[in-house]
Design an enzyme around this catalytic site. Structure first.
Site, PDB file in Angstrom:
ATOM      1  N   CYS A   1      24.524  38.707  68.757  1.00 55.45           N
ATOM      2  CA  CYS A   1      23.565  39.042  69.825  1.00 55.45           C
ATOM      3  C   CYS A   1      23.968  40.298  70.617  1.00 55.45           C
ATOM      4  O   CYS A   1      23.123  41.122  70.962  1.00 55.45           O
ATOM      5  CB  CYS A   1      23.379  37.861  70.762  1.00 55.45           C
ATOM      6  SG  CYS A   1      24.882  36.943  71.103  1.00 55.45           S
TER       7      CYS A   1
ATOM      8  N   SER B   1      24.105  30.896  77.490  1.00 56.24           N
ATOM      9  CA  SER B   1      23.284  30.446  76.346  1.00 56.24           C
ATOM     10  C   SER B   1      23.790  31.040  75.039  1.00 56.24           C
ATOM     11  O   SER B   1      23.485  30.515  73.961  1.00 56.24           O
ATOM     12  CB  SER B   1      21.817  30.822  76.561  1.00 56.24           C
ATOM     13  OG  SER B   1      21.697  32.214  76.792  1.00 56.24           O
ATOM     14  N   GLY B   2      24.562  32.116  75.108  1.00 50.62           N
ATOM     15  CA  GLY B   2      25.130  32.709  73.906  1.00 50.62           C
ATOM     16  C   GLY B   2      26.076  31.766  73.179  1.00 50.62           C
ATOM     17  O   GLY B   2      26.354  31.936  71.996  1.00 50.62           O
TER      18      GLY B   2
ATOM     19  N   GLU C   1      34.265  37.539  69.415  1.00 56.10           N
ATOM     20  CA  GLU C   1      33.110  38.345  69.822  1.00 56.10           C
ATOM     21  C   GLU C   1      33.403  39.847  69.735  1.00 56.10           C
ATOM     22  O   GLU C   1      32.594  40.626  69.228  1.00 56.10           O
ATOM     23  CB  GLU C   1      32.709  37.970  71.258  1.00 56.10           C
ATOM     24  CG  GLU C   1      31.376  38.554  71.707  1.00 56.10           C
ATOM     25  CD  GLU C   1      30.177  37.807  71.140  1.00 56.10           C
ATOM     26  OE1 GLU C   1      30.361  36.853  70.360  1.00 56.10           O
ATOM     27  OE2 GLU C   1      29.045  38.195  71.464  1.00 56.10           O
TER      28      GLU C   1
ATOM     29  N   GLY D   1      18.336  23.612  68.544  1.00 54.55           N
ATOM     30  CA  GLY D   1      19.255  24.424  69.354  1.00 54.55           C
ATOM     31  C   GLY D   1      18.514  25.531  70.103  1.00 54.55           C
ATOM     32  O   GLY D   1      17.286  25.661  70.015  1.00 54.55           O
TER      33      GLY D   1
ATOM     34  N   LYS E   1      33.348  41.031  66.225  1.00 55.59           N
ATOM     35  CA  LYS E   1      31.987  41.062  65.659  1.00 55.59           C
ATOM     36  C   LYS E   1      31.223  42.281  66.176  1.00 55.59           C
ATOM     37  O   LYS E   1      30.538  42.967  65.417  1.00 55.59           O
ATOM     38  CB  LYS E   1      31.218  39.797  66.050  1.00 55.59           C
ATOM     39  CG  LYS E   1      31.642  38.556  65.312  1.00 55.59           C
ATOM     40  CD  LYS E   1      30.755  37.394  65.751  1.00 55.59           C
ATOM     41  CE  LYS E   1      31.270  36.062  65.265  1.00 55.59           C
ATOM     42  NZ  LYS E   1      30.576  34.934  65.877  1.00 55.59           N
TER      43      LYS E   1
ATOM     44  N   VAL F   1      18.573  28.874  69.735  1.00 56.15           N
ATOM     45  CA  VAL F   1      17.931  29.875  68.874  1.00 56.15           C
ATOM     46  C   VAL F   1      16.783  29.222  68.096  1.00 56.15           C
ATOM     47  O   VAL F   1      15.693  29.793  67.970  1.00 56.15           O
ATOM     48  CB  VAL F   1      18.966  30.509  67.910  1.00 56.15           C
ATOM     49  CG1 VAL F   1      18.289  31.450  66.934  1.00 56.15           C
ATOM     50  CG2 VAL F   1      20.047  31.249  68.707  1.00 56.15           C
TER      51      VAL F   1
ATOM     52  N   ARG G   1      32.291  36.062  79.489  1.00 53.32           N
ATOM     53  CA  ARG G   1      31.190  35.115  79.732  1.00 53.32           C
ATOM     54  C   ARG G   1      30.977  35.019  81.234  1.00 53.32           C
ATOM     55  O   ARG G   1      31.959  34.887  81.997  1.00 53.32           O
ATOM     56  CB  ARG G   1      31.602  33.758  79.162  1.00 53.32           C
ATOM     57  CG  ARG G   1      30.503  32.760  79.059  1.00 53.32           C
ATOM     58  CD  ARG G   1      29.498  33.059  77.998  1.00 53.32           C
ATOM     59  NE  ARG G   1      29.955  32.774  76.657  1.00 53.32           N
ATOM     60  CZ  ARG G   1      29.317  33.163  75.559  1.00 53.32           C
ATOM     61  NH1 ARG G   1      28.195  33.872  75.637  1.00 53.32           N
ATOM     62  NH2 ARG G   1      29.776  32.862  74.362  1.00 53.32           N
TER      63      ARG G   1
ATOM     64  N   ASN H   1      19.613  37.567  74.510  1.00 52.61           N
ATOM     65  CA  ASN H   1      20.487  37.155  73.405  1.00 52.61           C
ATOM     66  C   ASN H   1      19.836  36.220  72.410  1.00 52.61           C
ATOM     67  O   ASN H   1      20.139  36.290  71.217  1.00 52.61           O
ATOM     68  CB  ASN H   1      21.776  36.531  73.962  1.00 52.61           C
ATOM     69  CG  ASN H   1      21.528  35.441  74.982  1.00 52.61           C
ATOM     70  OD1 ASN H   1      20.967  35.706  76.041  1.00 52.61           O
ATOM     71  ND2 ASN H   1      21.930  34.227  74.691  1.00 52.61           N
TER      72      ASN H   1
ATOM     73  N   HIS I   1      22.387  39.251  77.888  1.00 53.05           N
ATOM     74  CA  HIS I   1      23.722  39.850  77.899  1.00 53.05           C
ATOM     75  C   HIS I   1      23.600  41.262  78.465  1.00 53.05           C
ATOM     76  O   HIS I   1      22.827  42.086  77.962  1.00 53.05           O
ATOM     77  CB  HIS I   1      24.290  39.951  76.477  1.00 53.05           C
ATOM     78  CG  HIS I   1      24.559  38.628  75.815  1.00 53.05           C
ATOM     79  ND1 HIS I   1      24.528  37.417  76.472  1.00 53.05           N
ATOM     80  CD2 HIS I   1      24.901  38.337  74.524  1.00 53.05           C
ATOM     81  CE1 HIS I   1      24.832  36.448  75.616  1.00 53.05           C
ATOM     82  NE2 HIS I   1      25.050  36.976  74.436  1.00 53.05           N
TER      83      HIS I   1
HETATM   84  P1  NAP Z   1      23.022  25.416  69.275  1.00 55.01           P
HETATM   85  O1  NAP Z   1      22.193  25.475  70.501  1.00 55.01           O
HETATM   86  O2  NAP Z   1      24.337  24.739  69.336  1.00 55.01           O
HETATM   87  O3  NAP Z   1      22.146  24.771  68.083  1.00 55.01           O
HETATM   88  C1  NAP Z   1      22.701  24.451  66.828  1.00 55.01           C
HETATM   89  C2  NAP Z   1      21.645  23.833  65.921  1.00 55.01           C
HETATM   90  O4  NAP Z   1      22.234  23.534  64.641  1.00 55.01           O
HETATM   91  C3  NAP Z   1      21.063  22.524  66.427  1.00 55.01           C
HETATM   92  O5  NAP Z   1      19.732  22.399  65.977  1.00 55.01           O
HETATM   93  C4  NAP Z   1      21.941  21.475  65.734  1.00 55.01           C
HETATM   94  O6  NAP Z   1      21.260  20.245  65.580  1.00 55.01           O
HETATM   95  C5  NAP Z   1      22.130  22.128  64.377  1.00 55.01           C
HETATM   96  N1  NAP Z   1      23.356  21.699  63.709  1.00 55.01           N
HETATM   97  C6  NAP Z   1      24.601  21.575  64.245  1.00 55.01           C
HETATM   98  N2  NAP Z   1      25.484  21.193  63.296  1.00 55.01           N
HETATM   99  C7  NAP Z   1      24.796  21.063  62.138  1.00 55.01           C
HETATM  100  C8  NAP Z   1      25.130  20.677  60.813  1.00 55.01           C
HETATM  101  N3  NAP Z   1      26.390  20.360  60.472  1.00 55.01           N
HETATM  102  N4  NAP Z   1      24.160  20.664  59.873  1.00 55.01           N
HETATM  103  C9  NAP Z   1      22.880  20.987  60.184  1.00 55.01           C
HETATM  104  N5  NAP Z   1      22.486  21.343  61.433  1.00 55.01           N
HETATM  105  C10 NAP Z   1      23.430  21.383  62.390  1.00 55.01           C
HETATM  106  O7  NAP Z   1      23.354  26.899  68.733  1.00 55.01           O
HETATM  107  P2  NAP Z   1      22.514  28.265  68.936  1.00 55.01           P
HETATM  108  O8  NAP Z   1      22.974  28.948  70.147  1.00 55.01           O
HETATM  109  O9  NAP Z   1      21.055  27.965  68.786  1.00 55.01           O
HETATM  110  O10 NAP Z   1      23.055  29.135  67.706  1.00 55.01           O
HETATM  111  C11 NAP Z   1      22.610  28.930  66.378  1.00 55.01           C
HETATM  112  C12 NAP Z   1      23.242  29.985  65.468  1.00 55.01           C
HETATM  113  O11 NAP Z   1      22.806  31.277  65.892  1.00 55.01           O
HETATM  114  C13 NAP Z   1      24.778  30.039  65.491  1.00 55.01           C
HETATM  115  O12 NAP Z   1      25.254  30.395  64.221  1.00 55.01           O
HETATM  116  C14 NAP Z   1      25.073  31.130  66.492  1.00 55.01           C
HETATM  117  O13 NAP Z   1      26.323  31.739  66.293  1.00 55.01           O
HETATM  118  C15 NAP Z   1      23.925  32.100  66.209  1.00 55.01           C
HETATM  119  N6  NAP Z   1      23.528  32.965  67.329  1.00 55.01           N
HETATM  120  C16 NAP Z   1      23.364  32.448  68.578  1.00 55.01           C
HETATM  121  C17 NAP Z   1      22.952  33.288  69.601  1.00 55.01           C
HETATM  122  C18 NAP Z   1      22.771  32.795  71.011  1.00 55.01           C
HETATM  123  O14 NAP Z   1      22.566  33.647  71.919  1.00 55.01           O
HETATM  124  N7  NAP Z   1      22.827  31.482  71.281  1.00 55.01           N
HETATM  125  C19 NAP Z   1      22.670  34.623  69.339  1.00 55.01           C
HETATM  126  C20 NAP Z   1      22.844  35.116  68.048  1.00 55.01           C
HETATM  127  C21 NAP Z   1      23.263  34.262  67.045  1.00 55.01           C
HETATM  128  P3  NAP Z   1      21.461  18.995  66.607  1.00 55.01           P
HETATM  129  O15 NAP Z   1      20.619  19.275  67.809  1.00 55.01           O
HETATM  130  O16 NAP Z   1      20.960  17.842  65.797  1.00 55.01           O
HETATM  131  O17 NAP Z   1      22.922  18.923  66.910  1.00 55.01           O
END
Ligand code: NAP
Length: 358
Positions: free
Chosen positions: A153, A182-183, A205, A16, A208, A18, A238, A334, A245
């Site tokens: 974030c 991307s958030g 959001e 993903g 949080k 992050v 968004r 973020n 952000h």
């Molecule tokens: P993302 O792009 O959707 O990536 C999610 C990741 O988790 C992918 O590697 C996905 O694998 C894996 N995954 C999904 N479902 C799963 C499951 N049931 N079991 C195991 N792995 C699983 O999300 P992200 O934006 O990187 O966010 C990741 C976390 O960080 C979230 O909790 C989010 O709230 C938090 N966060 C995000 C941001 C941001 O700016 N994006 C900032 C702060 C915190 P596959 O590729 O195989 O589906």
């Protein structure tokens, strides 16, 4: 630390947005070794280069390309000698997995919301609340390992920018955010919904931002963390921006700052990560831009030096003072300062503070 004895780490949710930042930051980390990558069942068994659609700056690290995505099992991680897990899992998957890894004695640094409000889990931004890390000793006593959370974030950027203002007395914070797509993660919003559009709603959001920034800036006492006593009012939208952000904040202070006094508080702000020289610490955590049209996501999102701390500084601009009210814009990366970068910094602090054996 001896480069031949780096601590083995795993990235959970490595494919993903992050997770990719984790891979970038850990591929050449002086203290940590990138040893295992996990993702969902749909990616398990694939090479990282096949499973991850690389979206962060620079090339996918050579080391990671050929690594196989493995299932996220506590036993597999322990048998591989992994002692630190960096979690970029969705919250629903994170709750059980992270607790299981903690029970197996691992140190878990998480970006998911699952455990943020647990009483014994610190929401750590080392420049703002390094002392909260002491909470993990309680977790070690009851579970063997521990979980350290990152804040959401948006709250990460806000809390980091509020910290230098504490000496003025923070009474109320009103903040509006313009948040990058991307958030919402790699599969977050369809192009149809966000292209040339603004969506004035992001699920959970505002709640949080309000509760996590008060936990980050809260006081650690014998019973746990007493949230900071000021009110936070957030409105989050968004916008069609890829990374970064932007926040418009107005802070009611306890006293009127003298001209340039607030700016000086931002510019001179340094804290534990800078004093300790942690590898991912930005030299200046808050950068103030004097131009009337900054910060901008496209120009300022990678703020921070040295090179491995790019994206770790928040950028403040358009400072305005009206009596006890201080208004400014701030920009936070973020997925770096708001996620993976702070997690890595948290792990560096935990290692330096003796909570992870070298
Ligand atoms: P993302 O792009 O959707 O990536 C999610 C990741 O988790 C992918 O590697 C996905 O694998 C894996 N995954 C999904 N479902 C799963 C499951 N049931 N079991 C195991 N792995 C699983 O999300 P992200 O934006 O990187 O966010 C990741 C976390 O960080 C979230 O909790 C989010 O709230 C938090 N966060 C995000 C941001 C941001 O700016 N994006 C900032 C702060 C915190 P596959 O590729 O195989 O589906």
């Amino acid at each position: 630390m001896n480069p031949n004895r780096r601590i083995k780490t795993a990235v959970l949710g490595a494919t993903g947005l992050v997770g990719q930042e984790f891979v970038r930051l850990l591929a050449d980390h002086p203290w940590f070794e990138l040893a295992l990558l996990t993702a969902s069942a749909r990616s398990t068994g694939l090479r990282y280069a096949e499973a991850a659609a690389w979206a962060v700056p620079g090339e996918m690290p050579r080391l990671a390309r050929a690594m196989e995505i493995v299932p996220c099992s506590a036993r597999l991680l322990s048998e591989s000698g992994v002692r630190i897990a960096f979690s970029a899992l969705p919250a629903a998957a994170a709750r059980g997995v992270e607790a299981g890894l903690r029970a197996g004695g691992l140190a878990v640094f998480s970006n998911a919301g699952a455990h943020r409000m647990d009483e014994d889990v610190p929401v750590l931004i080392p420049e703002a609340n390094a002392d909260h890390l002491g909470l993990v000793r309680r977790q070690i006593a009851s579970h063997g390992g521990f979980i350290v959370a990152n804040s959401n974030c948006t709250a990460s950027g806000l809390a980091l920018a509020l910290k230098p203002l504490e000496p003025f007395g923070i009474r109320t914070v009103v903040v509006a955010s313009y948040q990058a797509i991307s958030g919402a993660g790699r599969r977050g919003l369809s192009a149809f919904d966000i292209a040339a559009n603004v969506v004035p709603f992001i699920a959970d959001e505002e709640e949080k931002v309000e509760r996590e920034s008060r936990k980050v800036l809260g006081r650690l006492d014998g019973a746990g963390i007493e949230p900071a006593p000021f009110a936070v009012h957030a409105g989050c939208a968004r916008v069609p921006v890829r990374f970064g952000h932007l926040l418009s904040a107005t802070v009611e202070l306890g006293r009127e700052p003298a001209p340039a006094e607030a700016e000086e508080a931002f510019v001179s702000f340094r804290s534990a990560p800078q004093d300790l020289g942690l590898p991912t610490a930005p030299e200046r955590p808050v950068i103030v831009r004097p131009e009337e049209d900054r910060p901008q996501p496209l120009r300022d999102v990678h703020a921070g030096s040295p090179e491995r701390a790019q994206g770790m500084a928040v950028t403040v601009g358009r400072l305005r003072r009206q009596g006890r009210f201080l208004s400014f814009f701030l920009l936070v990366h973020n997925t770096v300062r708001g996620a993976a970068g702070t997690s890595v910094l948290n792990a560096e602090l935990a290692l330096r503070r003796g909570l992870i054996a070298p």
